[in-house]
Write a protein that holds these residues in place. Structure first.
Motif, PDB file in Angstrom:
ATOM      1  N   UNK A 134      57.552  34.745  39.698  1.00 61.57           N
ATOM      2  CA  UNK A 134      56.735  35.398  38.641  1.00 61.57           C
ATOM      3  C   UNK A 134      55.368  34.349  38.544  1.00 61.57           C
ATOM      4  N   UNK A 135      54.301  34.994  38.401  1.00 60.17           N
ATOM      5  CA  UNK A 135      52.895  34.475  38.153  1.00 60.17           C
ATOM      6  C   UNK A 135      52.327  34.915  36.937  1.00 60.17           C
ATOM      7  N   UNK A 136      51.687  33.983  36.238  1.00 56.91           N
ATOM      8  CA  UNK A 136      50.813  34.321  35.127  1.00 56.91           C
ATOM      9  C   UNK A 136      49.426  33.572  35.184  1.00 56.91           C
ATOM     10  N   UNK A 137      48.411  34.507  34.838  1.00 59.44           N
ATOM     11  CA  UNK A 137      47.187  33.636  34.751  1.00 59.44           C
ATOM     12  C   UNK A 137      46.392  34.016  33.685  1.00 59.44           C
ATOM     13  N   UNK A 138      45.586  33.265  33.182  1.00 56.47           N
ATOM     14  CA  UNK A 138      44.806  33.542  32.099  1.00 56.47           C
ATOM     15  C   UNK A 138      43.184  32.733  32.199  1.00 56.47           C
ATOM     16  N   UNK A 139      42.200  33.398  31.976  1.00 56.39           N
ATOM     17  CA  UNK A 139      40.897  32.764  32.108  1.00 56.39           C
ATOM     18  C   UNK A 139      40.037  33.237  31.001  1.00 56.39           C
ATOM     19  N   UNK A 140      39.627  32.180  30.366  1.00 52.68           N
ATOM     20  CA  UNK A 140      38.321  32.393  29.302  1.00 52.68           C
ATOM     21  C   UNK A 140      37.067  31.684  29.473  1.00 52.68           C
ATOM     22  N   UNK A 141      36.055  32.209  29.086  1.00 56.03           N
ATOM     23  CA  UNK A 141      34.838  31.933  29.373  1.00 56.03           C
ATOM     24  C   UNK A 141      33.863  32.322  28.382  1.00 56.03           C
ATOM     25  N   UNK A 142      33.077  31.157  27.872  1.00 57.16           N
ATOM     26  CA  UNK A 142      32.015  31.419  26.790  1.00 57.16           C
ATOM     27  C   UNK A 142      31.007  30.542  27.264  1.00 57.16           C
ATOM     28  N   UNK A 143      29.684  31.276  26.931  1.00 57.16           N
ATOM     29  CA  UNK A 143      28.345  30.788  27.113  1.00 57.16           C
ATOM     30  C   UNK A 143      27.497  31.017  25.987  1.00 57.16           C
ATOM     31  N   UNK A 144      26.551  30.324  25.736  1.00 62.88           N
ATOM     32  CA  UNK A 144      25.720  30.412  24.394  1.00 62.88           C
ATOM     33  C   UNK A 144      24.547  29.615  24.967  1.00 62.88           C
ATOM     34  N   UNK A 145      23.176  30.408  24.635  1.00 63.07           N
ATOM     35  CA  UNK A 145      21.846  29.593  25.002  1.00 63.07           C
ATOM     36  C   UNK A 145      20.818  30.176  24.168  1.00 63.07           C
ATOM     37  N   UNK A 146      19.876  29.230  23.925  1.00 62.16           N
ATOM     38  CA  UNK A 146      18.761  29.704  22.924  1.00 62.16           C
ATOM     39  C   UNK A 146      17.532  28.921  23.487  1.00 62.16           C
ATOM     40  N   UNK A 147      16.422  29.616  23.544  1.00 68.66           N
ATOM     41  CA  UNK A 147      15.099  29.075  23.919  1.00 68.66           C
ATOM     42  C   UNK A 147      14.047  29.352  22.880  1.00 68.66           C
ATOM     43  N   UNK A 148      13.310  28.535  22.373  1.00 63.17           N
ATOM     44  CA  UNK A 148      12.265  28.799  21.324  1.00 63.17           C
ATOM     45  C   UNK A 148      11.047  28.056  21.719  1.00 63.17           C
ATOM     46  N   UNK A 149       9.723  28.694  21.672  1.00 59.71           N
ATOM     47  CA  UNK A 149       8.451  28.246  22.082  1.00 59.71           C
ATOM     48  C   UNK A 149       7.443  28.742  21.300  1.00 59.71           C
ATOM     49  N   UNK A 150       6.407  28.004  21.034  1.00 56.49           N
ATOM     50  CA  UNK A 150       5.222  28.192  20.234  1.00 56.49           C
ATOM     51  C   UNK A 150       4.124  27.608  20.741  1.00 56.49           C
ATOM     52  N   UNK A 151       2.949  28.253  20.860  1.00 53.06           N
ATOM     53  CA  UNK A 151       1.730  27.628  21.484  1.00 53.06           C
ATOM     54  C   UNK A 151       0.404  28.223  20.663  1.00 53.06           C
ATOM     55  N   UNK A 152      -0.296  27.504  20.404  1.00 56.78           N
ATOM     56  CA  UNK A 152      -1.506  27.861  19.837  1.00 56.78           C
ATOM     57  C   UNK A 152      -2.673  27.098  20.318  1.00 56.78           C
ATOM     58  N   UNK A 153      -3.624  27.923  20.619  1.00 59.20           N
ATOM     59  CA  UNK A 153      -4.870  27.050  21.479  1.00 59.20           C
ATOM     60  C   UNK A 153      -6.154  27.988  21.112  1.00 59.20           C
ATOM     61  N   UNK A 154      -7.166  27.407  20.502  1.00 54.82           N
ATOM     62  CA  UNK A 154      -8.552  28.047  20.296  1.00 54.82           C
ATOM     63  C   UNK A 154      -9.597  27.369  20.845  1.00 54.82           C
ATOM     64  N   UNK A 155     -10.163  27.928  21.924  1.00 51.19           N
ATOM     65  CA  UNK A 155     -11.463  27.256  22.453  1.00 51.19           C
ATOM     66  C   UNK A 155     -12.350  28.329  22.849  1.00 51.19           C
ATOM     67  N   UNK A 156     -13.722  27.692  23.140  1.00 50.04           N
ATOM     68  CA  UNK A 156     -14.597  28.497  23.902  1.00 50.04           C
ATOM     69  C   UNK A 156     -15.339  27.646  24.982  1.00 50.04           C
ATOM     70  N   UNK A 157     -15.746  28.213  26.142  1.00 48.82           N
ATOM     71  CA  UNK A 157     -16.071  27.471  27.148  1.00 48.82           C
ATOM     72  C   UNK A 157     -16.960  28.204  28.067  1.00 48.82           C
ATOM     73  N   UNK A 158     -18.307  27.431  28.241  1.00 47.37           N
ATOM     74  CA  UNK A 158     -19.201  28.327  29.468  1.00 47.37           C
ATOM     75  C   UNK A 158     -18.744  28.173  30.533  1.00 47.37           C
ATOM     76  N   UNK A 159     -18.588  29.437  31.454  1.00 47.87           N
ATOM     77  CA  UNK A 159     -18.122  29.462  32.632  1.00 47.87           C
ATOM     78  C   UNK A 159     -19.269  30.217  33.611  1.00 47.87           C
ATOM     79  N   UNK A 160     -19.254  29.731  34.796  1.00 50.93           N
ATOM     80  CA  UNK A 160     -20.372  30.170  35.801  1.00 50.93           C
ATOM     81  C   UNK A 160     -19.746  31.267  36.892  1.00 50.93           C
ATOM     82  N   UNK A 161     -20.411  32.317  37.102  1.00 52.03           N
ATOM     83  CA  UNK A 161     -19.892  33.493  37.962  1.00 52.03           C
ATOM     84  C   UNK A 161     -20.098  32.625  39.577  1.00 52.03           C
ATOM     85  N   UNK A 162     -19.200  32.265  40.218  1.00 52.61           N
ATOM     86  CA  UNK A 162     -19.220  31.611  41.456  1.00 52.61           C
ATOM     87  C   UNK A 162     -19.230  32.680  42.568  1.00 52.61           C
ATOM     88  N   UNK A 163     -18.808  33.887  42.493  1.00 47.76           N
ATOM     89  CA  UNK A 163     -18.898  34.930  43.426  1.00 47.76           C
ATOM     90  C   UNK A 163     -18.804  36.265  42.913  1.00 47.76           C
TER      91      UNK A 163
END
Length: 241
Positions: A134-163
Motif C-alpha cells: 500500500x502506497x500513499x502520497x500527498x504533495x502541496x505547493x504554494x508560492x507568492x510574489x510581489x514586485x513594486x517599482x516607481x521611477x520619476x525623472x525630469x531632465x533636459x540635456x543638449x546632445x550632439x549628432x555624432x554620426x
C-alpha cells in the motif's frame, strides 16, 4: 615578513591616494577629449553635397537654417539637439500559485493456486498477502510574489549628432556635468533619432530615441560615503560564505 611588508606598502599607497583626495573636489571630464567635440570639428559634407541638390544661396526665399523660413533643427553631424527626459513610470506585479496533489496505490494477492493462504500461515500474526503493498502520497505547493517599482525623472540635456547613419537617422550623444561643492552630478544620453522626430524647436523626447541609454548619477564625497570600504569589498569578494 615579506608578505607583511608588501601588504603594509600596499595599504600605505592606498591611504596616500585616499588622503590626496580628502580636500580636493572631483574633477570634471575634459571637453577636449569628448566625442561631441570631435563631431563638431568634423561635421562632414553639407546637405546639398550629400543629396546632390543644387545650393539655394541665390534664392531670395532660401530654406537654409539661417533664413527666415529655416527650421533650425539638427540636420548633419556636429549639430546640437535638445533631449527632453520626462520619465514617470510605475509598475506593480503580483503572482500567486497553489498546487495540490494526492495519490494512493494498493496491491494485494488473494488467490494464486492457494499459495497466498499457505504463506499467510507462516507470516506474523496480522500479516496477509491480501494487502501486500500500500502506497500513499500527498504533495502541496504554494508560492507568492510581489514586485513594486516607481521611477520619476525630469531632465533636459543638449546632445550632439555624432554620426549620420546610412538610413538617414542620427546617432546622438550628450554629456552634462555639474559640480556643486564636492559632488559632481553626471548625466549621459546616447541613442538613435529619426530626423522627423525632431520638433521645430529642435527637441526630441526620450521615448522617440531608439537604443536609448540614459545614465544619471554622481561622484564625490557623498558617493564615496555611500560605498563600502575597499577592504570590505575585497573581503566580500574573497570569502565564500
Amino acid at each position: 615578513m615579506r608578505v607583511a611588508l608588501l601588504a603594509t606598502v600596499a595599504l600605505s599607497l592606498t591611504a596616500c591616494g585616499q588622503a590626496a583626495r580628502i580636500d580636493a573636489p572631483p574633477q570634471l571630464s575634459p571637453v577636449a577629449e569628448s566625442t561631441e567635440l570631435v563631431a563638431m570639428q568634423n561635421p562632414g559634407l553639407p546637405l546639398n553635397l550629400q543629396t546632390g541638390l543644387p545650393a539655394e544661396s541665390a534664392s531670395l526665399w532660401s530654406s537654409g537654417r539661417g533664413s527666415l523660413l529655416g527650421t533650425g533643427r539638427a540636420e548633419t553631424r556636429g549639430d546640437i539637439v535638445t533631449v527632453v527626459i520626462e520619465i514617470d513610470d510605475k509598475a506593480e506585479f503580483s503572482n500567486s500559485t497553489n498546487r495540490s496533489r494526492s495519490a494512493g496505490e494498493s496491491l494485494g494477492v488473494s488467490d494464486f493456486f492457494g499459495i497466498p493462504q499457505r504463506i499467510d500461515r507462516r507470516l506474523p500474526e496480522g500479516s496477509s498477502l491480501g494487502n501486500a503493498v500500500g502506497v500513499n502520497s500527498n504533495s502541496d505547493y504554494s508560492g507568492d510574489g510581489k514586485t513594486s517599482r516607481k521611477e520619476r525623472l525630469t531632465l533636459r540635456v543638449a546632445a550632439t549628432v555624432t554620426e549620420v547613419l546610412p538610413n538617414g537617422s542620427f546617432a546622438i550623444e550628450g554629456r552634462q556635468e555639474l559640480r556643486l561643492n564636492y559632488e559632481i552630478r553626471e548625466l549621459l544620453v546616447t541613442g538613435i533619432v529619426r530626423p522627423e522626430d525632431i520638433s521645430r524647436r529642435n527637441e526630441v523626447p526620450y521615448d522617440r530615441i531608439a537604443a536609448a541609454r540614459i545614465s544619471y548619477g554622481g561622484r564625490g564625497q557623498i558617493d564615496r560615503a555611500q560605498q563600502p570600504r575597499f577592504g570590505q569589498r575585497v573581503v566580500d569578494a574573497v570569502l565564500p560564505f
